[in-house]
Write a protein that holds these residues in place. Structure first.
Motif, PDB file in Angstrom:
ATOM      1  N   TRP A   1    -139.399  -9.205 -19.246  1.00  0.00           N
ATOM      2  CA  TRP A   1    -138.653 -10.239 -18.516  1.00  0.00           C
ATOM      3  C   TRP A   1    -138.113  -9.693 -17.206  1.00  0.00           C
ATOM      4  CZ3 TRP A   1    -134.141 -11.570 -16.207  1.00  0.00           C
ATOM      5  CH2 TRP A   1    -133.931 -12.933 -15.975  1.00  0.00           C
ATOM      6  N   TRP A   2    -137.519  -8.503 -17.254  1.00  0.00           N
ATOM      7  CA  TRP A   2    -136.941  -7.951 -16.028  1.00  0.00           C
ATOM      8  C   TRP A   2    -138.017  -7.536 -15.036  1.00  0.00           C
ATOM      9  CZ3 TRP A   2    -132.325  -8.882 -14.442  1.00  0.00           C
ATOM     10  CH2 TRP A   2    -131.319  -9.174 -15.362  1.00  0.00           C
ATOM     11  N   ASP A   3    -139.167  -7.069 -15.521  1.00  0.00           N
ATOM     12  CA  ASP A   3    -140.256  -6.773 -14.588  1.00  0.00           C
ATOM     13  C   ASP A   3    -140.738  -8.041 -13.888  1.00  0.00           C
ATOM     14  OD1 ASP A   3    -140.335  -4.030 -14.892  1.00  0.00           O
ATOM     15  OD2 ASP A   3    -141.916  -4.050 -16.409  1.00  0.00           O
ATOM     16  N   ARG A   4    -140.833  -9.151 -14.635  1.00  0.00           N
ATOM     17  CA  ARG A   4    -141.313 -10.407 -14.052  1.00  0.00           C
ATOM     18  C   ARG A   4    -140.282 -11.065 -13.154  1.00  0.00           C
ATOM     19  NH1 ARG A   4    -142.745 -10.990 -19.336  1.00  0.00           N
ATOM     20  NH2 ARG A   4    -141.099 -12.519 -19.687  1.00  0.00           N
ATOM     21  N   ASN A   5    -139.013 -10.891 -13.455  1.00  0.00           N
ATOM     22  CA  ASN A   5    -137.968 -11.651 -12.772  1.00  0.00           C
ATOM     23  C   ASN A   5    -137.098 -10.832 -11.829  1.00  0.00           C
ATOM     24  OD1 ASN A   5    -137.888 -14.574 -14.069  1.00  0.00           O
ATOM     25  ND2 ASN A   5    -138.348 -13.131 -15.709  1.00  0.00           N
TER      26      ASN A   5
ATOM     27  N   SER B   1    -136.715  -1.261 -16.562  1.00  0.00           N
ATOM     28  CA  SER B   1    -137.659  -2.049 -15.775  1.00  0.00           C
ATOM     29  C   SER B   1    -138.180  -1.284 -14.562  1.00  0.00           C
ATOM     30  CB  SER B   1    -136.992  -3.352 -15.305  1.00  0.00           C
ATOM     31  OG  SER B   1    -137.747  -3.986 -14.293  1.00  0.00           O
ATOM     32  N   HIS B   2    -139.477  -1.125 -14.504  1.00  0.00           N
ATOM     33  CA  HIS B   2    -140.102  -0.475 -13.345  1.00  0.00           C
ATOM     34  C   HIS B   2    -139.874  -1.282 -12.076  1.00  0.00           C
ATOM     35  CE1 HIS B   2    -143.027   1.810 -11.026  1.00  0.00           C
ATOM     36  NE2 HIS B   2    -143.663   0.697 -10.724  1.00  0.00           N
ATOM     37  N   ARG B   3    -139.955  -2.604 -12.188  1.00  0.00           N
ATOM     38  CA  ARG B   3    -139.814  -3.442 -11.004  1.00  0.00           C
ATOM     39  C   ARG B   3    -138.392  -3.394 -10.445  1.00  0.00           C
ATOM     40  NH1 ARG B   3    -142.355  -4.604  -6.564  1.00  0.00           N
ATOM     41  NH2 ARG B   3    -141.787  -6.633  -5.685  1.00  0.00           N
ATOM     42  N   GLN B   4    -137.399  -3.328 -11.309  1.00  0.00           N
ATOM     43  CA  GLN B   4    -136.027  -3.194 -10.816  1.00  0.00           C
ATOM     44  C   GLN B   4    -135.861  -1.893 -10.028  1.00  0.00           C
ATOM     45  OE1 GLN B   4    -134.043  -5.667 -10.535  1.00  0.00           O
ATOM     46  NE2 GLN B   4    -132.760  -5.893 -12.343  1.00  0.00           N
ATOM     47  N   LEU B   5    -136.434  -0.822 -10.539  1.00  0.00           N
ATOM     48  CA  LEU B   5    -136.321   0.459  -9.840  1.00  0.00           C
ATOM     49  C   LEU B   5    -137.109   0.459  -8.533  1.00  0.00           C
ATOM     50  CD1 LEU B   5    -136.470   2.934 -12.848  1.00  0.00           C
ATOM     51  CD2 LEU B   5    -134.463   2.228 -11.531  1.00  0.00           C
ATOM     52  N   GLN B   6    -138.161  -0.348  -8.449  1.00  0.00           N
ATOM     53  CA  GLN B   6    -138.853  -0.491  -7.165  1.00  0.00           C
ATOM     54  C   GLN B   6    -137.928  -1.111  -6.121  1.00  0.00           C
ATOM     55  OE1 GLN B   6    -142.486  -2.610  -8.415  1.00  0.00           O
ATOM     56  NE2 GLN B   6    -143.649  -0.818  -7.744  1.00  0.00           N
TER      57      GLN B   6
ATOM     58  N   LEU C   1    -124.055   8.973 -14.898  1.00  0.00           N
ATOM     59  CA  LEU C   1    -125.236   8.248 -15.359  1.00  0.00           C
ATOM     60  C   LEU C   1    -124.957   6.758 -15.333  1.00  0.00           C
ATOM     61  CD1 LEU C   1    -128.042   8.073 -16.677  1.00  0.00           C
ATOM     62  CD2 LEU C   1    -126.904   8.353 -18.907  1.00  0.00           C
ATOM     63  N   GLU C   2    -125.778   6.004 -14.574  1.00  0.00           N
ATOM     64  CA  GLU C   2    -125.695   4.546 -14.589  1.00  0.00           C
ATOM     65  C   GLU C   2    -126.838   4.009 -15.445  1.00  0.00           C
ATOM     66  OE1 GLU C   2    -125.709   0.497 -11.875  1.00  0.00           O
ATOM     67  OE2 GLU C   2    -126.256   2.401 -10.924  1.00  0.00           O
ATOM     68  N   ILE C   3    -126.501   3.252 -16.487  1.00  0.00           N
ATOM     69  CA  ILE C   3    -127.482   2.722 -17.428  1.00  0.00           C
ATOM     70  C   ILE C   3    -127.718   1.249 -17.132  1.00  0.00           C
ATOM     71  CG2 ILE C   3    -127.885   2.191 -19.860  1.00  0.00           C
ATOM     72  CD1 ILE C   3    -126.352   4.720 -20.544  1.00  0.00           C
ATOM     73  N   GLY C   4    -128.985   0.852 -17.081  1.00  0.00           N
ATOM     74  CA  GLY C   4    -129.310  -0.516 -16.682  1.00  0.00           C
ATOM     75  C   GLY C   4    -128.954  -0.728 -15.230  1.00  0.00           C
TER      76      GLY C   4
END
Length: 268
Positions: A26-30, A100-105, A74-77
């Motif tokens: 979900w997080w990668d898509r959104n 999520s890979h996309r969030q980190l992008q 450390l920040e989680i999420g």
């Protein structure tokens, strides 16, 4: 809660693996839509604890800003790592972790000298006693089936005396419809119903999951993981904030809490 297109909302039990897989997808898509919609409010280098707009610079829940210099955090999420960017500006050494890979992008897109790690919060890829502080602003905890597992991992990687601060949807919100207007002010379900909220596709596969815990559950989770609860903060909705964010709104925020922030410490 999410409004994923073509997904049917229900309440049902969800295993840990299914929950993790659904929320990573979900997080990668959104992630793009999320950052576009909320990026202006979050900023690139602010540390905001929730939709009310409580800022760590004023709240000092991790400790005085002046004491953060040289601390390993450390920040989680972390999402796009806005909180970590603020921590770095105070002289801390943050690590921004997200499933999520996309969030980190998006974190890379915004930039900054940050260490980014993609990993599951229930299996932190760090040695024991690696960090002085850990934090999570609406990250990971609401989306995991076993929050104690995550908190035990946090406790493991914290040094003695380390502080762990995390924010989640206030548990009382689960008894009300997820609507920002007057229709969201009438109780619609039991506060004590811990059945997860699930959005699923036509085949019945979960595509988004949130897990409900009562206030008492959250306190017991903290203690079971080896922490001492120092404070429980319920931010009031400030007059300056006129923004609606999903079910969060000025109307509701003046009447019921929307966010709960747990301030915890690992004993020596």
């Amino acid at each position: 809660m999410s409004q994923e297109d073509e997904a049917a909302a229900t309440r049902r039990d969800v295993a840990a693996v299914e929950s993790s897989r659904a929320n990573r997808g979900w997080w990668d898509r959104n992630a793009d839509d999320y950052q576009q919609e909320h990026g202006g409010f979050l900023g690139d280098d602010r540390f905001v604890w929730g939709p009310e707009g409580l800022d760590e610079e004023q709240a000092g829940l991790l400790g005085p800003a002046g004491d953060l210099k040289g601390r390993d955090v450390l920040e989680i999420g972390a999402g796009a790592a806005q909180c970590s960017r603020w921590l770095a500006a105070q002289g801390a050494r943050p690590v921004a972790l997200d499933l999520s890979h996309r969030q980190l992008q998006h974190a890379l897109r915004i930039g900054g000298e940050l260490r980014l790690v993609q990993a599951d919060a229930g299996a932190l890829p760090f040695a024991d006693a690696s960090f002085d502080l850990a934090c999570s602003a609406y990250g990971a905890i609401p989306f995991v089936a076993d929050p104690v597992r995550v908190m035990r991992e946090v406790q493991r990687v914290l040094r003695p005396g380390g502080r762990w601060v995390f924010s989640v949807t206030h548990p009382i919100r689960w008894a009300f419809p997820d609507e920002p207007g007057p229709e969201g002010l009438s109780i619609a379900g039991s506060y004590f119903d811990r059945t997860p909220y699930v959005e699923q596709d036509e085949a019945g596969r979960a595509v988004y999951v949130e897990h409900h815990r009562t206030v008492g559950d959250r306190v017991r989770d903290v203690v079971a993981a080896g922490f001492r609860l120092v404070d429980l903060v319920e931010p009031e909705w400030p007059a300056w904030n006129r923004q609606e964010w999903g079910g969060w709104s000025p109307l509701r925020g003046q009447l019921i809490p929307g966010t709960a922030i747990f301030v915890c410490e690992r004993d020596q």
